[in-house]
Design a protein around this motif. Structure first.
Motif, PDB file in Angstrom:
ATOM      1  N   ALA A   6       0.742  -1.375  -0.272  1.00  0.00           N
ATOM      2  CA  ALA A   6      -0.255   0.279  -0.002  1.00  0.00           C
ATOM      3  C   ALA A   6       0.834   1.243  -0.218  1.00  0.00           C
ATOM      4  N   SER A   8       1.470   5.158   0.794  1.00  0.00           N
ATOM      5  CA  SER A   8       0.352   6.463   0.532  1.00  0.00           C
ATOM      6  C   SER A   8       1.312   7.961   0.656  1.00  0.00           C
ATOM      7  N   CYS A  40      -3.159   5.325  -4.353  1.00  0.00           N
ATOM      8  CA  CYS A  40      -2.869   5.594  -3.435  1.00  0.00           C
ATOM      9  C   CYS A  40      -3.882   5.507  -1.867  1.00  0.00           C
ATOM     10  N   THR A  41      -3.506   4.423  -0.609  1.00  0.00           N
ATOM     11  CA  THR A  41      -4.307   4.363   0.955  1.00  0.00           C
ATOM     12  C   THR A  41      -4.854   5.903   0.781  1.00  0.00           C
ATOM     13  N   ARG A  42      -3.620   6.428   1.489  1.00  0.00           N
ATOM     14  CA  ARG A  42      -4.357   7.936   2.381  1.00  0.00           C
ATOM     15  C   ARG A  42      -3.114   8.840   2.131  1.00  0.00           C
ATOM     16  N   ILE A  73     -10.170   8.123  -1.627  1.00  0.00           N
ATOM     17  CA  ILE A  73      -8.266   7.966  -0.704  1.00  0.00           C
ATOM     18  C   ILE A  73      -8.941   8.418   0.900  1.00  0.00           C
ATOM     19  N   GLU A 311       2.688  -0.963   4.234  1.00  0.00           N
ATOM     20  CA  GLU A 311       2.522   0.191   3.564  1.00  0.00           C
ATOM     21  C   GLU A 311       3.606   1.221   3.695  1.00  0.00           C
ATOM     22  N   ARG A 344       2.326  -0.824  -6.224  1.00  0.00           N
ATOM     23  CA  ARG A 344       1.030  -1.545  -5.633  1.00  0.00           C
ATOM     24  C   ARG A 344       1.475  -3.544  -6.781  1.00  0.00           C
TER      25      ARG A 344
END
Length: 346
Positions: A6, A8, A40-42, A73, A311, A344
């Motif tokens: 992951a 971010s 992206c995750t965050r 996101i 991550e 990813r």
């Protein structure tokens, strides 16, 4: 098979010499959309004050802005410097954000002031630092209690009162503890909170902090953590190193106590007198990942394996050329896009 990671993003909203604050905000909106489109995750924003090169002064306001121009996101703080704020105010801000953008908000909390001593004095209205820092664990717990759907019960003058950060909360945003010392690792473990060690600061102490956190974790389920890294990608190693110059110059000024100015363009950084020797600069940036996309991605993947995380949070520390548009950070966007694409992929 390569294990996917992951990815971010951490953003300080850098402000370069040919940008206004409005331009920096526009660039952040663009970068957030790039991060979301890349998968992206965050996307987290930091809290820094009274610094010419940083527009990230107010995470809750920026989170609302960025969540409003994205759809999926997670957006959060990396972090809110809790000693600068009343716990109830932080709880109210993030309870409102959670209600407006359900399941998309992260509250990352830190203990540092995020600024110079005079600005710290202004932020805290002259309050002493010692008591605030000593009560930090209690303040973290207050924030979580106020944000919860049940709220908190407090005793004042012999009477009991209910306090809620928002009238009818459905759920509270997750709270992460952030830090660059053993203290934060131990406290996160004790409170059973997810934890992030600021590896991007220097690259030192990460292994010990994560060990303390994992071994002491007293929460439900597994401990949650990830790594933060500084990264830049370009077509060649030489170009990537050149793009790193403006951020390197800022770090050199920070370490030597030289006043921080607006982020230089690449052209300005080439001809500016530096406060550190080449050896000092090399030590300062030893943990950065600078190079071609494939090489940087493999280096980050190796680091993630070493510390057993799934991550990584990238701070894209690529500078800009004077000819680039003021409302975009093109090299930072490319760094996020290309590294996310590679990390990813399984």
């Amino acid at each position: 098979m390569t294990t996917p990671l992951a990815v971010s993003v951490l953003d300080l909203l850098p402000v370069r010499t040919n940008q206004s604050s409005a331009d920096a905000f526009a660039a952040a909106r663009s970068l957030a959309r790039v991060a979301e489109d890349a998968g992206c995750t965050r996307y987290w924003v930091a809290e820094h004050h009274n610094t010419e090169s940083v527009a990230s002064t107010n995470p809750p306001v920026l989170i609302a802005m960025l969540a409003g121009v994205t759809e999926r996101i997670r957006v959060g703080s990396g972090g809110v410097m809790l000693p600068n704020h009343a716990p109830l105010v932080v709880a109210e801000q993030f309870a409102a954000l959670q209600a407006a953008y359900p399941d998309r908000i992260d509250l990352g909390i830190g203990r540092a002031p995020g600024t110079d001593p005079v600005t710290t004095w202004a932020l805290r209205n002259g309050a002493g630092d010692e008591e605030i820092v000593r009560n930090f664990p209690h303040y973290v717990q207050q924030v979580m209690a106020y944000m919860s759907p049940e709220g908190a019960r407090v005793q004042v003058a012999g009477r009991t009162f209910d306090i809620r950060a928002t009238p009818r909360a459905a759920e509270a945003p997750p709270v992460w503890l952030l830090g660059s010392s053993d203290y934060s690792a131990r406290l996160a473990a004790q409170l059973g909170l997810p934890y992030v060690f600021a590896h991007h600061f220097s690259g030192h102490g990460t292994e010990e902090a994560l060990r303390l956190y994992r071994e002491g974790y007293a929460g439900e389920g597994k401990p949650r953590t990830f790594l933060t890294v500084n990264a830049i990608v370009a077509d060649t190693e030489e170009e990537a190193r050149e793009l790193s110059l403006p951020f390197q110059y800022q770090m050199a000024c920070l370490r030597t106590g030289k006043p921080l100015v607006s982020m230089l363009t690449v052209e300005e950084a080439r001809v500016t007198e530096w406060p550190l020797s080449d050896t000092g600069l090399a030590q300062l940036t030893a943990s950065w990942f600078v190079g071609t996309p494939d090489r940087v991605a493999e280096g980050i993947r190796s680091l993630a394996r070493e510390h057993d995380v799934d991550e990584v949070m990238i701070q894209p520390v690529a500078g800009a050329y004077a000819s680039e548009p003021a409302d975009r950070d093109l090299a930072r966007e490319r760094t996020v896009r290309e590294l996310t694409e590679r990390l990813r992929v399984d």
